[in-house]
Design an enzyme around this catalytic site. Structure first.
Site, PDB file in Angstrom:
ATOM      1  N   LEU A  67     147.186  22.442 128.510  1.00  0.00           N
ATOM      2  CA  LEU A  67     147.180  22.642 127.065  1.00  0.00           C
ATOM      3  C   LEU A  67     146.891  24.092 126.701  1.00  0.00           C
ATOM      4  CD1 LEU A  67     145.230  19.473 125.819  1.00  0.00           C
ATOM      5  CD2 LEU A  67     147.684  19.934 125.613  1.00  0.00           C
ATOM      6  N   GLY A  68     146.088  24.763 127.516  1.00  0.00           N
ATOM      7  CA  GLY A  68     145.747  26.147 127.228  1.00  0.00           C
ATOM      8  C   GLY A  68     144.873  26.730 128.311  1.00  0.00           C
ATOM      9  N   ASP A 123     129.068  29.855 116.656  1.00  0.00           N
ATOM     10  CA  ASP A 123     130.329  30.562 116.884  1.00  0.00           C
ATOM     11  C   ASP A 123     131.434  29.969 116.012  1.00  0.00           C
ATOM     12  OD1 ASP A 123     131.887  32.555 117.996  1.00  0.00           O
ATOM     13  OD2 ASP A 123     132.405  31.422 119.792  1.00  0.00           O
ATOM     14  N   LYS A 158     138.510  19.971 129.831  1.00  0.00           N
ATOM     15  CA  LYS A 158     138.231  21.407 129.868  1.00  0.00           C
ATOM     16  C   LYS A 158     137.437  21.732 131.120  1.00  0.00           C
ATOM     17  CE  LYS A 158     135.932  24.978 127.049  1.00  0.00           C
ATOM     18  NZ  LYS A 158     135.221  25.199 125.761  1.00  0.00           N
ATOM     19  N   VAL A 210     142.316  24.166 129.966  1.00  0.00           N
ATOM     20  CA  VAL A 210     142.223  22.892 129.269  1.00  0.00           C
ATOM     21  C   VAL A 210     143.492  22.112 129.574  1.00  0.00           C
ATOM     22  CG1 VAL A 210     141.966  21.721 127.063  1.00  0.00           C
ATOM     23  CG2 VAL A 210     140.836  23.914 127.436  1.00  0.00           C
ATOM     24  N   MET A 242     137.201  31.314 130.349  1.00  0.00           N
ATOM     25  CA  MET A 242     136.326  30.471 131.161  1.00  0.00           C
ATOM     26  C   MET A 242     137.100  29.536 132.085  1.00  0.00           C
ATOM     27  SD  MET A 242     133.200  29.374 128.637  1.00  0.00           S
ATOM     28  CE  MET A 242     132.507  28.331 129.930  1.00  0.00           C
ATOM     29  N   GLY A 280     141.968  30.059 129.107  1.00  0.00           N
ATOM     30  CA  GLY A 280     141.089  31.025 128.475  1.00  0.00           C
ATOM     31  C   GLY A 280     140.274  31.758 129.506  1.00  0.00           C
TER      32      GLY A 280
END
Length: 485
Positions: free
Chosen positions: A22-23, A143, A45, A30, A27, A25
């Site tokens: 899905l994505g 955040d 995740k 996902v 870290m 990043g």
């Protein structure tokens, strides 16, 4: 070549079947996964293996990840992404969350393009409802920013990413600065302990961006820090003249440097917002704002992550015929609900011909809807010459994109049909009361807006009904309306 392309995608993590990415990043990754026990899709995740392997003895990376699971895991609210599970597999840690089929709110905010008050209040009301619940449960997000807010096709907003949240009385060591610079409160920049009012400051930054099309604090992290600690941002009404003074006052309070000068709680701010929304909205509350073309050459505000941006704002593209955009938006709304207007507006700003426009819109649709929309798009634009669809004006003020005109021109009007004035105010008010059960205080504004865009009462009901995310709630809403008819 990306890191993901160098490594084979796992087929399973824990008990969860991995379907696709899905994505990615900083870290980790996902994935869209499948829970075989409950037979439902989930978002899984993970923390990258190399980050876990290289973390220092403090174990900060894994601690943050566990904190996210604990913080969100104790919250059950329709405007907060639900966490189902946490696990560690070999050297990998993962969180299993509710799968939200939607987009980050940041993808719907085009720099330099203010949102109508009704749209901005729609997102803010849902965010404040989520924060009120989280704060009551002792969780401070720390955040809040558009990239951490997911929006479904039906317009439901969900708060995600509780990786740096504070739970109860736990706090980060004094002197640590945590958050995203352009959305951080003064106390976060100073490394002081924070409470729920830090989230409200961040929500104020987000509202400012939605209503003005620019960040209140922009530049390098050092510049942003100085602005937040010492400088008051430009009054929103000085940027967008149509904004009422009440908005200036609301944002001045939300962005106050001292926490005690802000709203005392998310619930208090929501009540203040309700008092504004209940007041009758002017007939042109979502008209396009027209600004001189010189405005668009101003410097771009910093990105949501707080990084500086020195690139100029793109100049306004050529205009699209409103009738074409109105037809496309109306069809897209059958798949994407109230997000259709924003998506068409953004795509029209970026595309220069029909194929490019269609490709932009197809890309945001779920896989199951793409084929049907492609057929509908071809039907709606049949006979329109690609090369001559755009027109331009070289003099005087111009709108950033003619798609923005759709927000003030109903599909019925664009198609030459009678306006929606036949829907009487008493009927609109009656529907708004029933809609408020599901959408809260913004229901009256949504009902007024959709009544102006609808051809008749039946279409009006369909439009407001599409703003309710849950299918069962939509059925109850329609039953309530039909029962009182």
């Amino acid at each position: 070549m990306s890191r993901m392309s160098k490594q084979a995608m796992p087929t399973q993590i824990g008990k969860y079947r991995i379907d696709r990415v899905l994505g990615t990043g900083a870290m980790g990754v996902v994935y869209l996964a499948f829970d075989p026990h409950l037979e439902r899709p989930v978002a899984l995740k993970t923390v990258r293996r190399e980050l876990l392997a290289s973390e220092d003895s403090s174990g900060d990376m894994l601690a943050r990840f566990r904190n996210e699971a604990r913080a969100a895991g104790r919250l059950a609210h329709p405007n907060i992404v639900t966490v189902h599970d946490f696990g560690e597999d070999d050297s990998r840690a993962y969180i299993v969350m509710e799968y939200v089929a939607g987009h980050g709110l940041d993808t719907l905010l085009v720099p330099g393009h203010p949102l109508p008050l009704s749209d901005a209040f729609h997102w803010l009301a849902q965010l404040l409802a989520a924060l009120a619940y989280a704060h009551e449960a002792g969780v401070v997000h720390r955040d809040i920013k558009p990239a951490n807010l997911l929006v479904t096709a039906a317009g439901l907003l969900k708060v995600a990413d509780f990786g740096v949240a504070r739970i109860g009385s736990s706090a980060t060591s004094s002197g640590w600065m945590i958050g995203t610079p352009s959305y951080m409160s003064p106390e976060q920049f100073e490394g002081e302990s924070v409470d729920a009012r830090a989230d409200l400051f961040s929500a104020g930054v987000m509202l400012y961006r939605m209503l003005t099309g620019r960040q209140p604090f922009a530049g390098s992290p050092a510049t942003i820090r100085r602005q937040i600690l010492k400088d008051a941002p430009t009054r929103p009404s000085a940027i967008v003249a149509a904004l009422p003074p009440a908005i200036d006052a609301m944002l001045a309070r939300a962005l106050a440097r001292r926490p005690e000068d802000r709203f005392g709680s998310a619930a208090e701010w929501l009540a203040s917002l309700r008092s504004l929304v209940i007041s009758p909205a002017p007939a042109d509350d979502d008209l396009t704002i027209v600004t001189p073309s010189a405005y668009w050459s101003a410097s771009s505000p910093a990105h949501a992550t707080g990084g500086a941006s020195n690139s100029p704002m793109p100049s306004a593209p050529q205009s699209w015929p409103p009738d074409i955009l109105a037809r496309i938006e109306r069809q897209l709304a059958t798949h994407m609900g109230p997000l259709a207007s924003l998506l068409v507006r953004r795509a029209a700003m970026q595309a220069n011909d029909l194929p490019a426009l269609g490709a932009q819109l197809v890309a945001v649709l779920p896989d199951s809807a793409r084929s049907q929309f492609e057929q509908d798009f071809a039907r709606l634009t049949a006979g329109v010459p690609d090369g001559s669809i755009l027109t331009s004006s070289s003099t005087g003020p111009r709108v950033a994109t003619a798609a923005a005109k759709v927000s003030s021109v109903s599909p019925a009007t664009a198609a030459g049909m009678p306006p929606a004035g036949a829907i009487d105010q008493a009927s609109i008010d009656a529907v708004a009361v029933k809609l408020a059960v599901y959408l809260g205080p913004i229901a009256k504004m949504i009902a007024s807006r959709e009544a102006r865009r609808a051809v008749n009462f039946d279409e009006f009901l369909q439009r407001v009904e599409s703003c309710i995310a849950d299918a069962a709630q939509r059925r109850r809403f329609r039953h309530d309306v039909d029962s009182s008819a």
